[in-house]
Design an enzyme around this catalytic site. Structure first.
Site, short mmCIF file in Angstrom:
data_model
loop_
_atom_site.label_atom_id
_atom_site.label_comp_id
_atom_site.label_asym_id
_atom_site.label_seq_id
_atom_site.Cartn_x
_atom_site.Cartn_y
_atom_site.Cartn_z
CB THR A 1 33.60 32.20 36.71
OG1 THR A 1 33.62 33.54 37.02
CG2 THR A 1 34.79 31.55 36.16
NE ARG B 1 38.15 41.55 40.90
CZ ARG B 1 37.87 40.51 40.87
NH1 ARG B 1 37.25 40.04 39.57
NH2 ARG B 1 37.98 39.40 41.56
CB VAL B 2 42.28 41.99 36.29
CG1 VAL B 2 42.32 40.47 35.79
CG2 VAL B 2 41.91 43.12 35.26
N GLY B 3 40.29 39.75 38.16
CA GLY B 3 40.35 38.62 38.82
C GLY B 3 41.26 37.69 38.62
CG ASP B 4 40.67 33.80 39.95
OD1 ASP B 4 39.57 34.49 39.98
OD2 ASP B 4 40.29 32.54 39.93
CB THR C 1 34.66 29.29 39.77
OG1 THR C 1 33.77 30.34 39.96
CG2 THR C 1 34.20 28.00 40.30
N GLY C 2 35.27 31.75 41.99
CA GLY C 2 35.23 32.00 43.21
C GLY C 2 35.74 33.50 43.41
N1 ASP Z 1 36.90 34.40 40.04
C1 ASP Z 1 36.17 35.22 39.14
C2 ASP Z 1 36.81 36.67 39.70
O1 ASP Z 1 37.24 36.89 40.77
C3 ASP Z 1 34.64 35.30 39.48
C4 ASP Z 1 34.18 33.86 39.74
O2 ASP Z 1 34.68 32.91 39.63
O3 ASP Z 1 32.81 33.98 40.17
O4 ASP Z 1 36.84 37.51 38.72
#
Ligand code: ASP
Length: 360
Positions: free
Chosen positions: A224, A252-255, A275-276
């Site tokens: 990311t 699916r949607v992340g942060d 990121t994570g």
């Molecule tokens: N935070 C991002 C998500 O969960 C993925 C990432 O940062 O690697 O969509």
């Protein structure tokens, strides 16, 4: 600000306020030092898995990105423009998990999320699960500036992207062989069906040496991208762009596109990009929480970032990290994974590029 207070309160204050505004406009604008911090994802990034070639490629990519964003700030550009410019560069670079080079869903498709926030105005824009936009960060900015909304998703966001004149690309544009092979390995390990290669994907060919972390036991892959900046006016901005987690379920949607979770900016406190594992960042409103510690507890930026990432998230395996800046030019990063692709530069300083957790 004072003029506004005067106008709201009425009476003699109006005059006082207007006089102050007139006096202020005769002064040159207050000059701040600009600063910019960039991340390209956090995770099991170590020398062994990356190799010499990967190490050099990521350092070169991050250097180019930070210098490009810094050039915008140095010629007096806004933090918002610096964030968008730097992120577009990473969206074009297949080393990162955003736009070209994004990871695949379990159905073998790319679904892209992005957000941008202007700390001077508290305006924000975001998109989730878009499929053909070359620059999702620019689409997020368009949502912020040209619509009354903050977040648009899926087919509606794709349609808005076309209508707004954003560059569109076929699914094959976002395809990279390394990410595809990484998905195949993950799904095989999990005993899940392997989807067909995306339509128009090139025949199995060149592997771009993107970080793959093959030995990782984790089911998600990283890369990311995010940028935070403060400009000469002292305005902060934040942006984040991602393909999300590899092998994620469609929809699916992340942060990253959730304001306050993966992305946040306010001139009252700071600008943050995370990121994570997005689910943790959403539940713990990570980006906003870092800024709240700065705003209400008066914490230094580094202490606030460490408090959330090391003290709160690490013990519960909320893997990831953040980058942050304040209007007065503090820069910080904090991550609880073996590595995070990252770079920073402040006016008059030297470019710092680091990948692993044994570096500064
Ligand atoms: N935070 C991002 C998500 O969960 C993925 C990432 O940062 O690697 O969509």
């Amino acid at each position: 600000m004072k003029a506004m207070v005067g106008l709201i309160m009425g009476g003699p204050l109006i005059l006082g306020g207007l006089m102050m505004a007139a006096a202020a406009s005769a002064q040159p604008p207050q000059s701040h030092h600009w600063a910019i911090v960039v991340h390209g994802g956090a995770g099991d990034i170590d020398r062994a898995t990356l190799g010499e070639k990967g190490d050099a490629a990521y350092r070169a990519a991050l250097t180019k990105v930070i210098e490009t964003g810094a050039a915008v700030l140095d010629r007096g550009g806004s933090s918002l423009d610096a964030v968008e410019t730097a992120i577009k560069m990473m969206e074009d670079d297949p080393h990162f998990n955003s736009a070209r080079g994004a990871v695949f869903t379990s159905a073998g498709k790319t679904e892209l999320d992005a957000a941008i926030m202007n700390g001077a105005t508290m305006q924000a824009g975001a998109v989730a699960s878009v499929t053909h936009t070359r620059y999702p960060i620019s689409l997020a900015r368009s949502v912020m500036e040209k619509t009354p909304y903050v977040l648009m998703v899926g087919p509606g966001a794709d349609a808005y992207s076309v209508q707004a004149g954003m560059e569109q690309e076929p699914a094959s544009y976002f395809f990279t062989e390394s990410r595809w092979q990484s998905l195949v390995r993950q799904l095989t390990k999990e005993g899940k069906p392997i989807p067909p290669r995306p339509e128009g994907a090139p025949a199995k060919g060149t592997m771009i040496p993107v970080a793959q972390f093959e030995e990782s036991a984790d089911t998600h892959r990283y890369g990311t991208v995010g940028v935070v900046a403060v400009d000469r006016q002292g305005n902060v901005a934040a942006g984040t762009s991602t393909g999300g987690l590899q092998g994620k379920a469609p929809g699916r949607v992340g942060d990253s596109p959730i304001i306050g979770a993966g992305t946040y900016a306010s001139n009252q406190s700071c600008a943050v990009s995370g990121t994570g594992v997005g689910e943790f960042f959403i539940r713990y409103t990570v980006a906003r929480e870092v800024c709240a510690l700065v705003q209400y507890k008066g914490m230094g930026l580094q202490q606030a970032a460490d408090e959330i990432i090391q003290t709160r998230l690490k013990p519960i395996h909320g893997d990831g990290g953040v980058i942050a800046v304040t209007p007065d030019g503090q820069m910080a990063w904090s991550f609880n994974t073996p590595g995070m692709f990252r770079a920073r530069l402040a006016e008059g300083g030297k470019v710092e590029v680091h990948l692993y957790n044994d570096e500064p």
